[in-house]
Scaffold this motif. Structure first.
Motif, short mmCIF file in Angstrom:
data_model
loop_
_atom_site.label_atom_id
_atom_site.label_comp_id
_atom_site.label_asym_id
_atom_site.label_seq_id
_atom_site.Cartn_x
_atom_site.Cartn_y
_atom_site.Cartn_z
N CYS A 214 45.11 49.57 43.73
CA CYS A 214 45.95 48.65 42.95
C CYS A 214 47.15 49.44 42.43
O CYS A 214 47.06 50.66 42.22
CB CYS A 214 45.14 48.08 41.79
N SER B 249 48.13 49.46 39.59
CA SER B 249 47.76 50.06 38.30
C SER B 249 47.13 51.44 38.54
O SER B 249 47.36 52.37 37.75
CB SER B 249 46.82 49.15 37.51
N HIS C 169 39.41 49.61 41.15
CA HIS C 169 38.64 48.51 40.56
C HIS C 169 38.55 47.29 41.48
O HIS C 169 38.02 46.27 41.09
CB HIS C 169 39.24 48.10 39.20
N PHE D 276 36.72 47.75 31.41
CA PHE D 276 37.27 47.39 32.72
C PHE D 276 37.34 48.63 33.59
O PHE D 276 37.87 49.66 33.19
CB PHE D 276 38.66 46.78 32.54
N GLU E 157 39.12 40.83 44.11
CA GLU E 157 39.65 41.07 42.74
C GLU E 157 41.08 40.54 42.61
O GLU E 157 41.34 39.64 41.79
CB GLU E 157 39.55 42.56 42.37
N LEU F 147 53.20 42.42 35.12
CA LEU F 147 53.10 43.19 33.87
C LEU F 147 54.11 44.33 33.94
O LEU F 147 53.77 45.45 34.27
CB LEU F 147 51.69 43.76 33.72
N ARG G 4 44.26 38.52 34.51
CA ARG G 4 43.00 38.74 35.24
C ARG G 4 42.40 37.39 35.63
O ARG G 4 43.10 36.48 36.03
CB ARG G 4 42.05 39.61 34.40
C1 LIG Z 1 46.80 45.03 35.68
C2 LIG Z 1 46.09 45.41 36.89
O1 LIG Z 1 46.71 45.70 37.87
C3 LIG Z 1 44.62 45.38 36.95
N1 LIG Z 1 44.24 44.44 37.95
C4 LIG Z 1 43.99 45.05 35.64
O2 LIG Z 1 43.55 43.92 35.52
O3 LIG Z 1 43.94 45.92 34.76
#
Ligand SMILES: CC(=O)[C@H](N)C(=O)O
Ligand SMILES: NC(=O)C1=CN([C@@H]2O[C@H](COP(=O)(O)OP(=O)(O)OC[C@H]3O[C@@H](n4cnc5c(N)ncnc54)[C@H](O)[C@@H]3O)[C@@H](O)[C@H]2O)C=CC1
Length: 344
Positions: free
Chosen positions: A37, A39, A62, A111, A148, A265, A290
């Motif tokens: 991801c 992130s 994740h 998480f 996800e 974000l 999410r």
């Molecule tokens: C913001 C993300 O990329 C991640 N899927 C999360 O939910 O923390």
């Protein structure tokens, strides 16, 4: 077991750890596929996202799927050998949000791959049995891992109440934009416009069903939507970029009485908004974060062939090449999603 740890110095190191044992309500999962991801890439590059800081060694990843290798004594309905997708957030179950069913807003969530909670870049993970979703034969391990982000897209389209015959416009054609396109189509949208700043992303969107696209470095998002809809605007507009949101463009692209759903974000998201545009056009401007209870629908839609998400995964590297995989995920603008394969 082998793990790939992100150290406090933001280097990947391979660490042998003891294989965990499931508690009575947990399963031990032998991991097979984990998505990278953005992130994860952000933690590797910057060591933090907002208030979450990598202060201790952390396992990233994740978006994950694997095969059950052991079940806790009290677990029912899951067996060794079941292929499963792991829902990454362990919520408290008792706060107001959990009790309302909006558990994606639980302030007490642990998480995966969000400091200090480890993710799935490991040969084995123990995880609550109720967050291990069995994959039918027709759903691959890669699709399981990608449930996800797909669940994020399904949640966003639900937030936006996308319905039959709707025209949907999506700003951002990366992972989230692509799964939102698939989710919108599955929800009945008949016309989908995708915008990005990378031509190859737009070509991929067109190959997979976008009806119109625009590179917003060359053209205008709202004007494209306006032209496509003969001046009406889109029923639902999604923001799915990783840039500062262009709220004016999102508002302009929506029809009167339409909806704007913001998913991206950005690091910097403080923007000026003409509130009168929102009020006089009676726009619903919503956030989407999410998902809650979308893994079941995600798996059902994939099993029925009502959505296709495997195409967003364009390269796979073994865990041993995690650094190279992150470099590519970071550098290659044409790649939507990199995957890490674990084990055999
Ligand atoms: C913001 C993300 O990329 C991640 N899927 C999360 O939910 O923390
Ligand atoms: N709200 C939520 O629940 C979630 C939010 N996110 C966030 O969503 C955002 C997107 O995530 P991913 O799709 O994984 O990232 P991504 O990097 O795969 O996709 C972002 C896309 O936006 C495009 N883009 C960047 N600036 C743009 C601009 N000004 N106009 C049009 N397109 C632009 C990029 O070229 C890229 O294709 C990120 O900020 C991520 O953190 C991710 C997961 C869940």
């Amino acid at each position: 077991m082998q793990t790939a740890v992100l150290t406090e110095d933001l280097e990947f190191e391979f660490e042998e750890r003891e294989r965990p044992t499931p508690a009575s309500d947990e399963v031990l999962v032998e991991m097979t596929d984990v998505g990278i991801c953005k992130s994860d890439v952000h933690y590797w590059e910057h060591g933090k996202i907002g208030e979450y800081v990598v202060e201790d060694p952390l396992l990233l990843g994740h978006e994950s799927a694997g095969v059950i290798a052991a079940v806790g004594d009290d677990v029912e309905g899951l067996d060794i050998g079941d292929r499963v997708a792991l829902e990454p957030g362990i919520v408290c179950g008792t706060c107001e949000h959990c009790r309302r069913g909006e558990y994606n807003l639980c302030p007490n969530v642990d998480f995966m791959a969000t400091p200090p909670f480890d993710g799935a870049f490991a040969e084995y993970v123990v995880w609550p049995a109720n967050l291990a979703h069995v994959l039918p034969d027709s759903v691959s391990q890669v699709e399981g891992a990608l449930c996800e982000p797909f669940a994020v897209g399904l949640h966003a389209t639900r937030r936006g109440s996308v319905g039959h015959g709707d025209t949907v416009a999506i700003l951002g054609g990366g992972t989230v934009g692509s799964v939102t396109m698939e989710a919108a189509r599955a929800a009945g949208a008949t016309d989908i416009i995708v915008a990005d700043i990378v031509d190859s992303k737009l070509e991929r969107a067109e190959e997979h069903g976008a009806d119109a696209t625009v590179n917003v470095r060359e053209g205008d998002f709202a004007a494209t939507v306006d032209e496509y809809t003969d001046g009406r605007g889109a029923d639902v507009v999604f923001e799915a970029t990783d840039s500062e949101p262009d709220v004016e463009a999102l508002i302009d692209a929506a029809r009167r009485g339409g909806t704007v759903v913001m998913i991206g974000l950005a690091d910097e998201a403080t923007v000026e908004v003409d509130a009168l545009e929102i009020i006089t056009n009676e726009l619903d401007v919503l956030g989407s974060f999410r998902d809650a209870n979308r893994y079941g629908p995600a798996i059902d839609l994939l099993a029925e062939g009502a959505a296709d998400i495997e195409w967003i995964a364009d390269f796979t590297e073994p865990l041993a090449n995690v650094k190279e995989a992150f470099e590519r995920a970071h550098d290659d603008d044409d790649a939507i999603k990199g995957m890490i394969s674990i084990g055999e």
